[in-house]
Design an enzyme around this catalytic site. Structure first.
Site, short mmCIF file in Angstrom:
data_model
loop_
_atom_site.label_atom_id
_atom_site.label_comp_id
_atom_site.label_asym_id
_atom_site.label_seq_id
_atom_site.Cartn_x
_atom_site.Cartn_y
_atom_site.Cartn_z
N ASP A 1 9.04 2.54 1.76
CA ASP A 1 8.36 3.40 1.89
C ASP A 1 7.62 2.86 3.50
O ASP A 1 7.44 1.98 3.84
CB ASP A 1 7.17 3.25 1.14
CG ASP A 1 5.18 3.33 1.72
OD1 ASP A 1 5.39 4.07 2.77
OD2 ASP A 1 4.22 3.51 1.03
N LYS B 1 2.70 10.11 7.67
CA LYS B 1 1.46 9.43 9.45
C LYS B 1 2.14 9.69 10.73
O LYS B 1 2.16 11.59 10.74
CB LYS B 1 1.41 7.53 9.26
CG LYS B 1 -0.09 7.34 8.09
CD LYS B 1 -0.03 6.46 8.23
CE LYS B 1 -1.11 5.96 7.64
NZ LYS B 1 -1.05 5.08 6.14
N PHE C 1 0.63 -1.21 0.37
CA PHE C 1 -0.31 0.19 -0.29
C PHE C 1 0.77 1.15 0.06
O PHE C 1 1.68 1.28 0.89
CB PHE C 1 -0.73 0.02 0.69
CG PHE C 1 -1.66 0.83 1.09
CD1 PHE C 1 -2.61 1.01 0.30
CD2 PHE C 1 -2.16 2.63 1.90
CE1 PHE C 1 -3.90 2.25 0.95
CE2 PHE C 1 -2.37 4.06 1.85
CZ PHE C 1 -4.14 3.47 1.83
C1 LIG Z 1 -0.98 5.66 4.68
C2 LIG Z 1 0.43 4.87 3.97
C3 LIG Z 1 0.55 5.39 2.71
C4 LIG Z 1 -0.60 6.98 2.20
O1 LIG Z 1 -0.38 7.88 3.31
P1 LIG Z 1 -1.69 9.39 3.12
O2 LIG Z 1 -1.33 10.29 4.26
O3 LIG Z 1 -2.82 9.03 3.56
O4 LIG Z 1 -1.08 9.34 1.87
C5 LIG Z 1 1.21 5.37 2.34
N1 LIG Z 1 2.22 4.45 2.51
C6 LIG Z 1 2.38 3.72 3.87
C7 LIG Z 1 2.48 2.57 3.42
C8 LIG Z 1 0.98 4.02 4.03
O5 LIG Z 1 0.51 3.27 5.79
#
Ligand SMILES: *Cc1c(COP(=O)(O)O)cnc(C)c1O
Length: 383
Positions: free
Chosen positions: A208, A237, A123
């Site tokens: 990420d 986050k 994700f």
């Molecule tokens: C939540 C998340 C995102 C996206 O972040 P947003 O601030 O909602 O755009 C991207 N990568 C990972 C691993 C996430 O948990």
């Protein structure tokens, strides 16, 4: 616009691990905006910093330097193996930046190579490119046509990665612990093999760390668990502790953006940077991380003692990014019953519960969480 089912209750106030709705009902929050509120709701140091900074300077525009963004960039680099930072406003935007940086690097240094290998169930966000990079179930048919150039391999399976590599490959991008997929940690060997593969083929390694970074896993950044240095990392986050900020972070020799390539109206504004600095200073303290790891073990041990009783298995995760699976019960039913009883839990998959409390959650609050959870599970057993 309707984008997700939500309860009627409107949330009006938060403090630490607690949230209150407009009916005066109190909730113990083990979601914290999906691992966003690192220090819990409305931490006094954050509130004070927001207030102070808002009296001085909100946004001089990204055409000028501002001190809080310089200070935060320096702190991130001091705490990590990276040299340069670009701030943005969401995790997806930071990942878009990572994709752009990798493609630019490929254009300059690898004969226009542009393909990025990503992973099933991964994700990376909800923009078009980050949805294309994600491997979330059900997304492959959405918003066609997708952004081209993402090939999906199987997480923790190096043999699924190798055949996808060609002279068009510029990067491999992954979450060191897949969060939305249900907290699936990469194995040590998988990460080491990926790093080796990247070095042999002149490919960038992108982590990420939007969910795993900023102290969530018991270290400041999750890559530290693997003794491997990625070339690019993204944060989001937990970095802002509840206010919108994210970061694209990279090794100096990768950074090849030229004026015009990257930017954004709100990027690196002093308000959010000042707050994120307070959050990062707090969560990077050794004593703070020891506490995170102690609470983490406490939760895991407690789950271990009830795993037969409630048919729980696969207790997993690092720091305070934890999850477990039920054999039979659906997590949605547990999440709903817990909500009724004033406990906020998240079920990322059909049988999984994810625990992402505030990093400064205390043992009393953890005990209260278990008390409600076990009461709910006892009911399911009785029925
Ligand atoms: C939540 C998340 C995102 C996206 O972040 P947003 O601030 O909602 O755009 C991207 N990568 C990972 C691993 C996430 O948990």
């Amino acid at each position: 616009m309707y984008i997700t089912p939500r309860p009627e209750n409107i949330m009006v106030r938060g403090e630490g691990s607690w949230l209150w709705d407009n009916q005066g009902k109190k909730y113990l929050d083990f979601i914290q905006g999906w691992a966003v509120n690192s220090l819990g709701h409305c931490h006094p140091k954050m509130v004070e910093t927001l207030s102070n900074q808002s009296h001085n300077l909100l946004n001089p525009s990204p055409a000028f330097f501002n001190q809080p963004s310089i200070d935060l960039a320096k702190l991130i680099c001091d705490l990590s193996c990276f040299d340069k930072v670009f701030f943005s406003n969401s995790g997806a935007e930071a990942n878009e930046g990572a994709i752009k940086l990798a493609r630019k690097w490929g254009a300059l240094h690898k004969e226009n190579a542009f393909e990025i290998i990503t992973f099933h169930h991964g994700f990376h966000g909800r923009t078009l490119a980050t949805m294309s990079a994600s491997g979330k179930e059900g997304w492959d048919q959405l918003f066609e046509p997708k952004v081209d150039g993402f090939k999906k391999a199987t997480f923790n399976d190096i043999d699924s990665v190798k055949p996808l590599i060609s002279n068009q490959t510029v990067a491999i991008m992954l979450e060191p612990i897949q969060g939305e997929a249900g907290v699936i940690p990469a194995t040590d060997n998988f990460i080491k093999d990926l790093k080796k593969l990247c070095q042999e083929n002149n490919i960038l390694l992108i982590f990420d760390e939007v969910q795993t970074g900023t102290g969530r896993t018991g270290k400041t950044f999750a890559y530290e668990h693997f003794n491997v240095e990625p070339d690019i990392m993204t944060l989001g986050k937990g970095l802002g502790g509840g206010i919108p900020i994210s970061a694209l972070v990279a090794k100096g020799h990768i950074c090849c953006f030229e004026p015009g390539d990257q930017g954004g109206t709100y990027n690196g504004n002093p308000l959010v940077c000042a707050v994120a600095k307070v959050v990062l200073e707090e969560v990077s303290k050794k004593s703070f991380q020891n506490q995170v790891n102690e609470i983490s073990s406490y939760i895991k041990n407690k789950l271990d003692t009830v795993k037969e009783k409630y048919a729980i298995h696969n207790i997993r995760g690092k720091g305070l990014l934890l999850a477990f699976d039920f054999q039979e019960i659906n997590s949605k039913d547990v999440v709903n019953s817990c909500f009724e009883k004033g406990l906020l839990l998240n079920g990322p998959r059909e049988k999984s519960i994810r625990l992402v409390p505030a990093l400064n959650v205390n043992q009393t609050e953890v005990d209260e969480m278990f008390e409600i959870l076990f009461r709910v599970l006892d009911q399911f057993k009785a029925n």
